[in-house]
Design an enzyme around this catalytic site. Structure first.
Site, PDB file in Angstrom:
ATOM      1  N   THR A  73       0.771  -1.204  -0.128  1.00 27.31           N
ATOM      2  CA  THR A  73       0.040  -0.003   0.144  1.00 27.31           C
ATOM      3  C   THR A  73       0.850   1.316  -0.124  1.00 27.31           C
ATOM      4  O   THR A  73       2.073   1.165   0.441  1.00 27.31           O
ATOM      5  CB  THR A  73      -0.761  -0.055   1.215  1.00 27.31           C
ATOM      6  OG1 THR A  73      -1.481   1.314   1.557  1.00 27.31           O
ATOM      7  CG2 THR A  73      -0.167  -0.264   2.693  1.00 27.31           C
ATOM      8  N   ASP A  74       0.140   2.486  -0.490  1.00 26.15           N
ATOM      9  CA  ASP A  74       1.206   3.600  -0.419  1.00 26.15           C
ATOM     10  C   ASP A  74       1.157   4.097   1.052  1.00 26.15           C
ATOM     11  O   ASP A  74       1.887   5.049   1.213  1.00 26.15           O
ATOM     12  CB  ASP A  74       0.372   4.796  -1.368  1.00 26.15           C
ATOM     13  CG  ASP A  74      -1.286   5.073  -0.961  1.00 26.15           C
ATOM     14  OD1 ASP A  74      -1.812   4.187  -0.009  1.00 26.15           O
ATOM     15  OD2 ASP A  74      -1.556   5.809  -1.653  1.00 26.15           O
ATOM     16  N   GLU A  75       0.409   3.455   1.834  1.00 23.50           N
ATOM     17  CA  GLU A  75       0.422   3.944   3.487  1.00 23.50           C
ATOM     18  C   GLU A  75       1.829   3.722   4.056  1.00 23.50           C
ATOM     19  O   GLU A  75       1.948   4.527   4.906  1.00 23.50           O
ATOM     20  CB  GLU A  75      -0.704   3.348   4.094  1.00 23.50           C
ATOM     21  CG  GLU A  75      -2.035   3.911   3.446  1.00 23.50           C
ATOM     22  CD  GLU A  75      -3.283   3.462   4.207  1.00 23.50           C
ATOM     23  OE1 GLU A  75      -3.276   3.443   5.449  1.00 23.50           O
ATOM     24  OE2 GLU A  75      -4.559   3.266   3.501  1.00 23.50           O
ATOM     25  N   TYR A 123      -1.565  -0.536  11.024  1.00 22.97           N
ATOM     26  CA  TYR A 123      -1.891  -0.962   9.667  1.00 22.97           C
ATOM     27  C   TYR A 123      -0.551  -0.769   8.791  1.00 22.97           C
ATOM     28  O   TYR A 123      -0.023  -1.647   8.253  1.00 22.97           O
ATOM     29  CB  TYR A 123      -3.207  -0.448   9.129  1.00 22.97           C
ATOM     30  CG  TYR A 123      -3.157  -1.014   7.527  1.00 22.97           C
ATOM     31  CD1 TYR A 123      -3.492  -2.302   7.320  1.00 22.97           C
ATOM     32  CD2 TYR A 123      -3.077   0.122   6.612  1.00 22.97           C
ATOM     33  CE1 TYR A 123      -3.410  -2.518   5.815  1.00 22.97           C
ATOM     34  CE2 TYR A 123      -3.148  -0.405   5.483  1.00 22.97           C
ATOM     35  CZ  TYR A 123      -3.248  -1.513   4.703  1.00 22.97           C
ATOM     36  OH  TYR A 123      -3.485  -1.712   3.554  1.00 22.97           O
ATOM     37  N   LYS A 148       2.388  -3.376   7.197  1.00 25.46           N
ATOM     38  CA  LYS A 148       2.495  -3.554   5.762  1.00 25.46           C
ATOM     39  C   LYS A 148       3.779  -3.312   5.582  1.00 25.46           C
ATOM     40  O   LYS A 148       4.699  -3.877   4.781  1.00 25.46           O
ATOM     41  CB  LYS A 148       1.650  -2.658   4.932  1.00 25.46           C
ATOM     42  CG  LYS A 148       0.159  -3.124   5.288  1.00 25.46           C
ATOM     43  CD  LYS A 148      -0.083  -4.387   4.628  1.00 25.46           C
ATOM     44  CE  LYS A 148      -0.135  -4.430   3.040  1.00 25.46           C
ATOM     45  NZ  LYS A 148      -0.584  -6.046   2.783  1.00 25.46           N
TER      46      LYS A 148
HETATM   47  P1  NAD Z   1      -9.840  -7.023   2.502  1.00 25.08           P
HETATM   48  O1  NAD Z   1      -9.822  -6.844   3.866  1.00 25.08           O
HETATM   49  O2  NAD Z   1     -10.938  -6.760   1.978  1.00 25.08           O
HETATM   50  O3  NAD Z   1      -9.669  -8.578   2.377  1.00 25.08           O
HETATM   51  C1  NAD Z   1      -8.711  -9.233   3.027  1.00 25.08           C
HETATM   52  C2  NAD Z   1      -8.863 -10.663   2.595  1.00 25.08           C
HETATM   53  O4  NAD Z   1      -7.866 -11.468   3.381  1.00 25.08           O
HETATM   54  C3  NAD Z   1     -10.339 -11.281   3.212  1.00 25.08           C
HETATM   55  O5  NAD Z   1     -10.685 -12.256   2.274  1.00 25.08           O
HETATM   56  C4  NAD Z   1      -9.706 -12.177   4.703  1.00 25.08           C
HETATM   57  O6  NAD Z   1     -10.699 -13.245   4.934  1.00 25.08           O
HETATM   58  C5  NAD Z   1      -8.518 -12.450   4.179  1.00 25.08           C
HETATM   59  N1  NAD Z   1      -7.649 -12.628   5.431  1.00 25.08           N
HETATM   60  C6  NAD Z   1      -7.246 -12.032   6.364  1.00 25.08           C
HETATM   61  N2  NAD Z   1      -6.351 -12.452   7.161  1.00 25.08           N
HETATM   62  C7  NAD Z   1      -6.034 -13.817   6.836  1.00 25.08           C
HETATM   63  C8  NAD Z   1      -5.270 -14.767   7.107  1.00 25.08           C
HETATM   64  N3  NAD Z   1      -4.522 -14.740   8.226  1.00 25.08           N
HETATM   65  N4  NAD Z   1      -4.998 -15.860   6.260  1.00 25.08           N
HETATM   66  C9  NAD Z   1      -5.682 -16.005   5.251  1.00 25.08           C
HETATM   67  N5  NAD Z   1      -6.631 -14.930   4.624  1.00 25.08           N
HETATM   68  C10 NAD Z   1      -6.778 -14.097   5.349  1.00 25.08           C
HETATM   69  O7  NAD Z   1      -8.663  -6.328   1.899  1.00 25.08           O
HETATM   70  P2  NAD Z   1      -8.639  -5.891   0.429  1.00 25.08           P
HETATM   71  O8  NAD Z   1      -8.931  -4.339   0.549  1.00 25.08           O
HETATM   72  O9  NAD Z   1      -9.009  -6.544  -0.442  1.00 25.08           O
HETATM   73  O10 NAD Z   1      -6.834  -5.616   0.552  1.00 25.08           O
HETATM   74  C11 NAD Z   1      -6.095  -6.732  -0.108  1.00 25.08           C
HETATM   75  C12 NAD Z   1      -4.735  -6.315  -0.138  1.00 25.08           C
HETATM   76  O11 NAD Z   1      -4.607  -5.205  -0.826  1.00 25.08           O
HETATM   77  C13 NAD Z   1      -4.080  -6.022   1.427  1.00 25.08           C
HETATM   78  O12 NAD Z   1      -2.664  -6.629   1.521  1.00 25.08           O
HETATM   79  C14 NAD Z   1      -4.029  -4.582   1.694  1.00 25.08           C
HETATM   80  O13 NAD Z   1      -3.052  -4.115   2.311  1.00 25.08           O
HETATM   81  C15 NAD Z   1      -3.629  -4.144   0.118  1.00 25.08           C
HETATM   82  N6  NAD Z   1      -4.269  -2.769  -0.289  1.00 25.08           N
HETATM   83  C16 NAD Z   1      -5.676  -2.467  -0.089  1.00 25.08           C
HETATM   84  C17 NAD Z   1      -5.768  -1.073  -0.696  1.00 25.08           C
HETATM   85  C18 NAD Z   1      -7.285  -0.777  -0.495  1.00 25.08           C
HETATM   86  O14 NAD Z   1      -7.741   0.409  -1.040  1.00 25.08           O
HETATM   87  N7  NAD Z   1      -8.308  -1.813  -0.057  1.00 25.08           N
HETATM   88  C19 NAD Z   1      -4.988  -0.196  -1.089  1.00 25.08           C
HETATM   89  C20 NAD Z   1      -3.728  -0.620  -1.259  1.00 25.08           C
HETATM   90  C21 NAD Z   1      -3.354  -1.896  -0.723  1.00 25.08           C
HETATM   91  P1  TYD Z   2     -10.643   4.325   4.480  1.00 26.49           P
HETATM   92  O1  TYD Z   2     -11.553   3.731   3.394  1.00 26.49           O
HETATM   93  O2  TYD Z   2     -10.696   3.837   5.835  1.00 26.49           O
HETATM   94  O3  TYD Z   2      -9.092   4.194   3.893  1.00 26.49           O
HETATM   95  P2  TYD Z   2      -7.690   4.572   4.207  1.00 26.49           P
HETATM   96  O4  TYD Z   2      -7.817   4.903   5.635  1.00 26.49           O
HETATM   97  O5  TYD Z   2      -7.008   3.223   4.434  1.00 26.49           O
HETATM   98  O6  TYD Z   2      -7.249   5.356   3.391  1.00 26.49           O
HETATM   99  O7  TYD Z   2     -10.688   5.879   4.764  1.00 26.49           O
HETATM  100  C1  TYD Z   2     -10.638   6.787   3.560  1.00 26.49           C
HETATM  101  C2  TYD Z   2     -10.598   8.114   4.189  1.00 26.49           C
HETATM  102  O8  TYD Z   2     -11.965   8.461   4.665  1.00 26.49           O
HETATM  103  C3  TYD Z   2      -9.947   8.277   5.317  1.00 26.49           C
HETATM  104  O9  TYD Z   2      -9.194   9.689   5.282  1.00 26.49           O
HETATM  105  C4  TYD Z   2     -10.746   8.313   6.737  1.00 26.49           C
HETATM  106  C5  TYD Z   2     -12.120   8.915   6.095  1.00 26.49           C
HETATM  107  N1  TYD Z   2     -13.021   8.105   6.809  1.00 26.49           N
HETATM  108  C6  TYD Z   2     -14.083   8.981   7.056  1.00 26.49           C
HETATM  109  O10 TYD Z   2     -14.160  10.181   7.173  1.00 26.49           O
HETATM  110  N2  TYD Z   2     -15.293   8.536   7.745  1.00 26.49           N
HETATM  111  C7  TYD Z   2     -15.402   6.948   7.739  1.00 26.49           C
HETATM  112  O11 TYD Z   2     -16.365   6.446   8.413  1.00 26.49           O
HETATM  113  C8  TYD Z   2     -14.483   6.406   7.133  1.00 26.49           C
HETATM  114  C9  TYD Z   2     -14.530   4.646   7.364  1.00 26.49           C
HETATM  115  C10 TYD Z   2     -13.279   6.714   6.797  1.00 26.49           C
END
Ligand code: NAD
Ligand code: TYD
Length: 372
Positions: free
Chosen positions: A142-144, A167, A171
């Site tokens: 992630t970019d975080e 988090y 990562k």
């Molecule tokens: P999500 O929370 O929707 O899904 C995570 C999945 O992993 C779920 O299906 C969960 O059951 C499974 N999981 C959790 N713990 C596990 C374990 N110990 N063993 C096996 N499976 C397990 O997450 P997402 O948003 O789909 O993110 C997927 C990946 O992308 C993550 O690594 C996250 O850090 C990364 N990512 C997400 C975003 C975003 O915007 N959502 C952006 C950048 C990177």
């Molecule tokens: P989120 O979807 O949790 O992603 P991330 O924190 O990984 O960027 O949140 C996106 C942005 O929205 C973040 O700045 C936090 C804000 N946010 C709210 O303002 N209200 C909410 O209820 C949630 C879940 C997030």
């Protein structure tokens, strides 16, 4: 045609399930084994139809489970690992950091250790391990990990790592272990660091699906702080395409940033979501059946500013030049079209929302928002 077996972890979550669907419908030369623990964020129903396909097998299990992961490697010809599995929500990491460290760090280490042992073929003249040709471990990051930007500038692959939430710290640790394995064991790995994704199957604890769900229920829309934090939004399928390009053509040991050049303040996202839902309901009245209140409630009056997230990162923005120059990848979906597609998907898939929020969601929501 040579068919490769991919182990896709976290394939029942948001991005993982979109990736499974993308790969199965666009590439004939892969078969998938999905490993997912089905935590609150994973939902088998999301991928049930894909698993029906003869090219895709589902295993319920934890990426930290050495015995299970070893067995998968000894019983299937796994050549690629794509690690999506993670605890992914910043607010939950503030509540319970330990789980994030276990899954995100130790889970990554476990997958890599078993993969490198299973793929090893011997040693080179310097004592480094050698591996079967064509094997690859891909870490979805992630970019975080880069921390928080001020008003100016972008994250590049060389921006110093500066995570600020449990988090993002977990990562970052995983990324560092991957990099360390690339150096120490010449392990064939790549890392992608992506900005905020949005699209179908996004769990409604994250901003966009939570706002959509609350609007449809006539509930308040909780905006943290002043709503001025900025995120760089990318349509999930564009992310999946980028990951597959990196797996196929990216250079081993490299990091690639993936972003949409789509910076928006949170309050803009919330207002745009309200406007879009209202417009769709007005122009396509069939959608109104999904509303649990009447159309007049779909307004900015629902917006409520609540206590800010602890350590809330101000701004994320990716410079995706390396992806463009090296792998000819650019995002194809503009935010304006992506958000409409996403909202339509939620309006048409309310049963999915009910299914995934029928577990501990209500407790989580109360805990997170009732006293905010
Ligand atoms: P999500 O929370 O929707 O899904 C995570 C999945 O992993 C779920 O299906 C969960 O059951 C499974 N999981 C959790 N713990 C596990 C374990 N110990 N063993 C096996 N499976 C397990 O997450 P997402 O948003 O789909 O993110 C997927 C990946 O992308 C993550 O690594 C996250 O850090 C990364 N990512 C997400 C975003 C975003 O915007 N959502 C952006 C950048 C990177
Ligand atoms: P989120 O979807 O949790 O992603 P991330 O924190 O990984 O960027 O949140 C996106 C942005 O929205 C973040 O700045 C936090 C804000 N946010 C709210 O303002 N209200 C909410 O209820 C949630 C879940 C997030």
């Amino acid at each position: 045609m040579q068919v490769k077996t991919y182990l896709v972890t976290g394939g029942a979550g948001f991005i993982g399930s979109n990736y499974v669907k993308y790969v199965l419908s666009n590439f004939d030369d892969v078969q998938l084994i999905i490993l997912d623990a089905l935590t609150y964020a994973g939902n088998y129903g999301t991928i049930a139809q894909d698993v029906d396909n003869k090219r895709c097998l589902f295993i319920k299990g934890n990426i930290c489970d050495q015995e299970l992961v070893s067995k998968l490697f000894s019983t299937h010809p796994i050549e690629v690992v794509v690690n999506f599995a993670a605890e992914s929500h910043v607010d939950r990491s503030i509540e319970n950091p330990r789980l994030f460290l276990e899954t995100n760090i130790l889970g990554t280490q476990n997958l890599m250790d078993i993969a490198r042992k299973s793929w090893a073929t011997g040693k080179d003249e310097h004592g480094y391990p050698t591996y079967k040709p064509g094997v690859r471990y891909h870490q979805v990051s992630t970019d975080e990990v880069y921390g928080s930007l001020g008003a100016e500038g972008y994250f590049t692959e060389t921006t110093p790592l500066d995570p600020r939430s449990p988090y993002s710290a977990s990562k970052t640790s995983a990324d560092l272990i991957v990099k360390a394995y690339c150096e120490t064991y010449k392990f064939p790995a790549t890392i992608t660091r992506c900005s905020n994704n949005y699209g179908p199957y996004h769990f409604p604890e994250k901003l966009i699906p939570l706002i959509i769900k609350n609007i449809l229920e006539g509930k308040k829309l909780p905006v943290y702080g002043k709503g001025e934090n900025v995120r760089d939004w990318l349509y999930v399928e564009d992310h999946c395409k980028a990951i597959e390009k990196v797996i196929r053509k990216g250079r081993v040991g490299e990091v690639y940033n993936i972003g949409g050049h789509n910076e928006k303040k949170n309050i803009e996202i919330v207002k745009l979501t309200i406007d879009t839902i209202r417009h769709l309901m007005e122009t396509e009245p069939a959608y109104r059946s999904v509303l649990k209140t009447n159309l007049s409630t779909v307004s900015y009056d629902l917006i409520t500013y609540v206590q800010d997230r602890l350590g809330h990162d101000m701004r994320y923005a990716i410079d995706p030049t390396k992806m463009k120059n090296e792998l000819d990848w650019t995002p194809e979906t503009t935010f304006e079209t992506g958000i409409v597609k996403t909202i339509r998907w939620y309006l048409e898939n309310q049963q999915w929302v009910e299914d995934v929020t029928s577990g501990e969601y209500q407790n989580y929501y109360e805990r997170m928002y009732s006293n905010r």
